[in-house]
Design an enzyme around this catalytic site. Structure first.
Site, PDB file in Angstrom:
ATOM      1  N   ASP A  77       0.844  -1.203   0.000  1.00  0.00           N
ATOM      2  CA  ASP A  77       0.000   0.000   0.000  1.00  0.00           C
ATOM      3  C   ASP A  77       0.877   1.251   0.000  1.00  0.00           C
ATOM      4  OD1 ASP A  77      -2.244   1.614   0.079  1.00  0.00           O
ATOM      5  OD2 ASP A  77      -3.016   0.831   1.969  1.00  0.00           O
ATOM      6  N   ALA A 109       1.315   5.491   1.310  1.00  0.00           N
ATOM      7  CA  ALA A 109       1.210   6.203   2.589  1.00  0.00           C
ATOM      8  C   ALA A 109       1.225   7.697   2.293  1.00  0.00           C
ATOM      9  CB  ALA A 109       2.364   5.826   3.507  1.00  0.00           C
ATOM     10  N   GLU A 120      -7.222  -1.160   6.199  1.00  0.00           N
ATOM     11  CA  GLU A 120      -5.788  -0.989   5.939  1.00  0.00           C
ATOM     12  C   GLU A 120      -4.962  -1.445   7.150  1.00  0.00           C
ATOM     13  OE1 GLU A 120      -5.811   2.588   2.638  1.00  0.00           O
ATOM     14  OE2 GLU A 120      -5.181   3.077   4.645  1.00  0.00           O
ATOM     15  N   LYS A 177       6.702  12.022   0.249  1.00  0.00           N
ATOM     16  CA  LYS A 177       6.074  11.423   1.436  1.00  0.00           C
ATOM     17  C   LYS A 177       7.017  11.402   2.645  1.00  0.00           C
ATOM     18  CE  LYS A 177       2.461  10.417  -1.112  1.00  0.00           C
ATOM     19  NZ  LYS A 177       1.979   9.125  -1.510  1.00  0.00           N
TER      20      LYS A 177
HETATM   21  C1  5RP Z   1      -5.375   5.624   1.662  1.00  0.00           C
HETATM   22  C2  5RP Z   1      -3.910   5.772   1.886  1.00  0.00           C
HETATM   23  C3  5RP Z   1      -3.058   5.963   0.676  1.00  0.00           C
HETATM   24  O1  5RP Z   1      -2.156   4.904   0.616  1.00  0.00           O
HETATM   25  C4  5RP Z   1      -2.351   7.275   0.771  1.00  0.00           C
HETATM   26  O2  5RP Z   1      -3.319   8.312   0.822  1.00  0.00           O
HETATM   27  C5  5RP Z   1      -1.401   7.491  -0.424  1.00  0.00           C
HETATM   28  O3  5RP Z   1      -2.118   7.737  -1.590  1.00  0.00           O
HETATM   29  P1  5RP Z   1      -1.399   7.933  -2.972  1.00  0.00           P
HETATM   30  O4  5RP Z   1      -0.734   6.651  -3.334  1.00  0.00           O
HETATM   31  O5  5RP Z   1      -2.530   8.279  -3.926  1.00  0.00           O
HETATM   32  O6  5RP Z   1      -0.399   9.064  -2.857  1.00  0.00           O
HETATM   33  O7  5RP Z   1      -3.419   5.738   2.987  1.00  0.00           O
HETATM   34  O8  5RP Z   1      -6.057   5.513   2.885  1.00  0.00           O
END
Ligand code: 5RP
Length: 226
Positions: free
Chosen positions: A81, A83, A103, A121
């Site tokens: 995933d 973040a 999540e 990030k």
């Molecule tokens: C969803 C999240 C996403 O992983 C986070 O917002 C990152 O998003 P993106 O990959 O679009 O930058 O935590 O709840």
């Protein structure tokens, strides 16, 4: 290939035949889902997937990935995933997409939790760029907000993008976006939020990431938890 795509492809290479893979939510996770489906079609890779949100369920279905509902799982081999914030000790802030409950469940239930990030990030402290998303039972939001305010928290219920209503999660909760004094560390905030009745879940993921992959200048850096 952009930075999000690059880390997503890097993580997809680590998936092996027979794995049960958790799918995250967001633009970076979408690239991973796409590449995983591509490997299944092109290489005959066999996986089963579980999704962390309605959006990633629909995406996986559209790409023909075999889905299993969370109710049928006791563990996952891998969860991948994105973040919103990542600190040097691999603490994460997640939940701008407000699907926190699944999540965090999947992060905890996975043998390996791989986090995909781009350099934007990286932060020195959780809360540096975004408030902390706190998912609350609808009837509890004023009591939760008041308790968090006594610890210096400031914030309010999250509104929809066009500001004509409140955000309601897939499970009927509201979301408080709360900013705190920078002196309050992520570990203290994590403990405070875990100890606040009415909080369903919150966006601080502490001690859960196995590794964070960051694409920097076209190369992927791997940062593994110690
Ligand atoms: C969803 C999240 C996403 O992983 C986070 O917002 C990152 O998003 P993106 O990959 O679009 O930058 O935590 O709840």
């Amino acid at each position: 290939m952009n930075e999000k795509e690059l880390v997503a492809h890097h993580a997809a290479k680590l998936v092996q035949d027979g794995m049960l893979v958790g799918l995250g939510t967001g633009s970076t996770a979408n690239y991973f889902i796409q590449e995983l489906a591509h490997r299944c079609t092109e290489e005959g890779l066999k996986v089963t997937v579980a999704a962390s949100s309605v959006v990633s369920t629909i995406k996986a279905q559209a790409l023909g990935l075999p889905l299993v509902a969370l109710e049928h799982l006791s563990k996952l081999d891998l969860y991948v995933d994105g973040a919103d914030e990542v600190t040097p000790d691999l603490t994460l802030l997640k939940g701008r997409g407000f699907d926190l409950v699944k999540e965090k469940l999947m992060a905890r239930a996975s043998d390996k939790f791989l986090v995909l990030a781009d350099p934007s990030k990286r932060v020195d402290r959780i809360g540096a760029r975004f408030p902390i998303p706190v998912e609350v039972m609808p009837f509890a939001w004023t009591l939760v907000k008041h308790r968090l305010e006594t610890f210096g928290g400031r914030g309010d219920l999250r509104q929809t993008a066009n500001k004509d209503g409140l955000v309601v999660t897939s499970y009927g909760s509201l979301v408080l976006d709360m900013a705190f004094d920078p002196a309050l560390e992520a570990a203290e905030l994590n403990a405070l939020l875990n100890d606040t009745p009415g909080v369903v879940e919150h966006g601080i993921f502490s001690g859960l990431a196995s590794a964070v992959f960051v694409a920097v200048a076209g190369k992927v850096e791997e940062h593994w938890a110690k």
